[in-house]
Design an enzyme around this catalytic site. Structure first.
Site, PDB file in Angstrom:
ATOM      1  N   LYS A  65       0.847  -1.206   0.000  1.00 36.13           N
ATOM      2  CA  LYS A  65       0.000   0.000   0.000  1.00 36.13           C
ATOM      3  C   LYS A  65       0.878   1.251   0.000  1.00 36.13           C
ATOM      4  CE  LYS A  65      -4.147   1.553   2.165  1.00 36.13           C
ATOM      5  NZ  LYS A  65      -5.364   0.799   2.331  1.00 36.13           N
ATOM      6  N   HIS A 109     -20.291   9.078   2.427  1.00 35.71           N
ATOM      7  CA  HIS A 109     -20.715   7.714   2.786  1.00 35.71           C
ATOM      8  C   HIS A 109     -22.245   7.654   2.786  1.00 35.71           C
ATOM      9  CE1 HIS A 109     -20.335   3.749   4.545  1.00 35.71           C
ATOM     10  NE2 HIS A 109     -21.326   4.084   5.353  1.00 35.71           N
TER      11      HIS A 109
HETATM   12  C1  GRF Z   1     -21.687   6.613  -3.323  1.00 33.41           C
HETATM   13  O1  GRF Z   1     -22.950   6.191  -2.906  1.00 33.41           O
HETATM   14  C2  GRF Z   1     -20.835   7.001  -2.134  1.00 33.41           C
HETATM   15  O2  GRF Z   1     -21.577   7.425  -1.038  1.00 33.41           O
HETATM   16  C3  GRF Z   1     -20.117   5.722  -1.800  1.00 33.41           C
HETATM   17  O3  GRF Z   1     -19.897   5.082  -3.023  1.00 33.41           O
HETATM   18  C4  GRF Z   1     -20.897   5.472  -3.959  1.00 33.41           C
HETATM   19  C5  GRF Z   1     -20.181   5.892  -5.209  1.00 33.41           C
HETATM   20  O4  GRF Z   1     -21.072   6.088  -6.281  1.00 33.41           O
HETATM   21  N1  GRF Z   1     -18.912   6.004  -1.037  1.00 33.41           N
HETATM   22  P1  GRF Z   1     -20.575   6.787  -7.619  1.00 33.41           P
HETATM   23  O5  GRF Z   1     -19.396   5.967  -8.165  1.00 33.41           O
HETATM   24  O6  GRF Z   1     -20.157   8.183  -7.295  1.00 33.41           O
HETATM   25  O7  GRF Z   1     -21.736   6.731  -8.547  1.00 33.41           O
END
Ligand code: GRF
Length: 189
Positions: A65, A109
């Protein structure tokens, strides 16, 4: 004007919402780079279409990483990035990037943290039977969705809710909330 990089592993609808908000003038920022760990992700097409450079890598091509985060950091420096916006980046940020960017990394999130951290937050919320869920924007620390909360918005889960209908509601909220919150953050920092 804040120089930002967006990290995404997937479809990139939030990436697109941020690009659109910058273009419309709603968000005062300059998107310098997309960082993506999935060479087949649709977000790469979105970056191409918007003329945003992309650093695409596969974690398995690196020894550790620390090694891939060092490579990411070189790209961030090359593009003059000051601030990292995680938008569907499916990896924990490690100490290498955390040390360099400290309080300048945020994440979105799809739940009301601290409820339902980690993967499939939308499925977790549905399963649990809660009637209210939502979206959280928070600073990133070494934990899984544990950093200080910046902003939240609620979503009501209806009786006949399905995973896809809830996902749609979540995305609709996210696409407005993320650019708005980033703009407020950039104006005050
Ligand atoms: C979103 O719902 C975000 O909250 C989560 O991952 C998803 C990503 O969706 N962390 P996108 O790729 O932006 O359509």
């Amino acid at each position: 004007m804040k120089r930002i990089a967006i990290f995404s592993s997937g479809s990139g609808s939030n990436f697109q919402a941020i690009v659109d908000a910058v273009q419309s003038g709603e968000l005062d920022a300059s998107i310098k780079l997309l960082v993506c760990d999935q060479p087949d992700a649709f977000v790469i097409e979105r970056a191409k279409a918007s003329g945003i450079p992309a650093f695409v890598f596969r974690a398995k091509d690196f020894e550790s990483k620390d090694a891939f985060e060092t490579a990411i950091h070189e790209e961030l420096v090359l593009h003059g990035v000051e601030f990292i916006v995680l938008a569907g980046y499916m990896r924990l940020i490690g100490s290498t990037l955390l040390e360099k960017y400290a309080t300048n990394i945020v994440n979105i999130h799809p739940s009301l943290l601290p409820a339902f951290p980690g993967k499939d937050a939308i499925g977790q919320a549905l399963q649990s039977g809660v009637k209210i869920t939502g979206v959280t924007i928070h600073y990133v620390d070494a934990g899984m969705d544990t950093g200080p909360i910046i902003e939240q918005e609620c979503i009501r889960i209806t009786k006949d809710e399905t995973k896809s209908s809830l996902q749609e509601k979540v995305h609709r909220i996210e696409h407005g909330l993320y650019p708005r919150t980033l703009n407020t953050l950039f104006q005050t920092s």
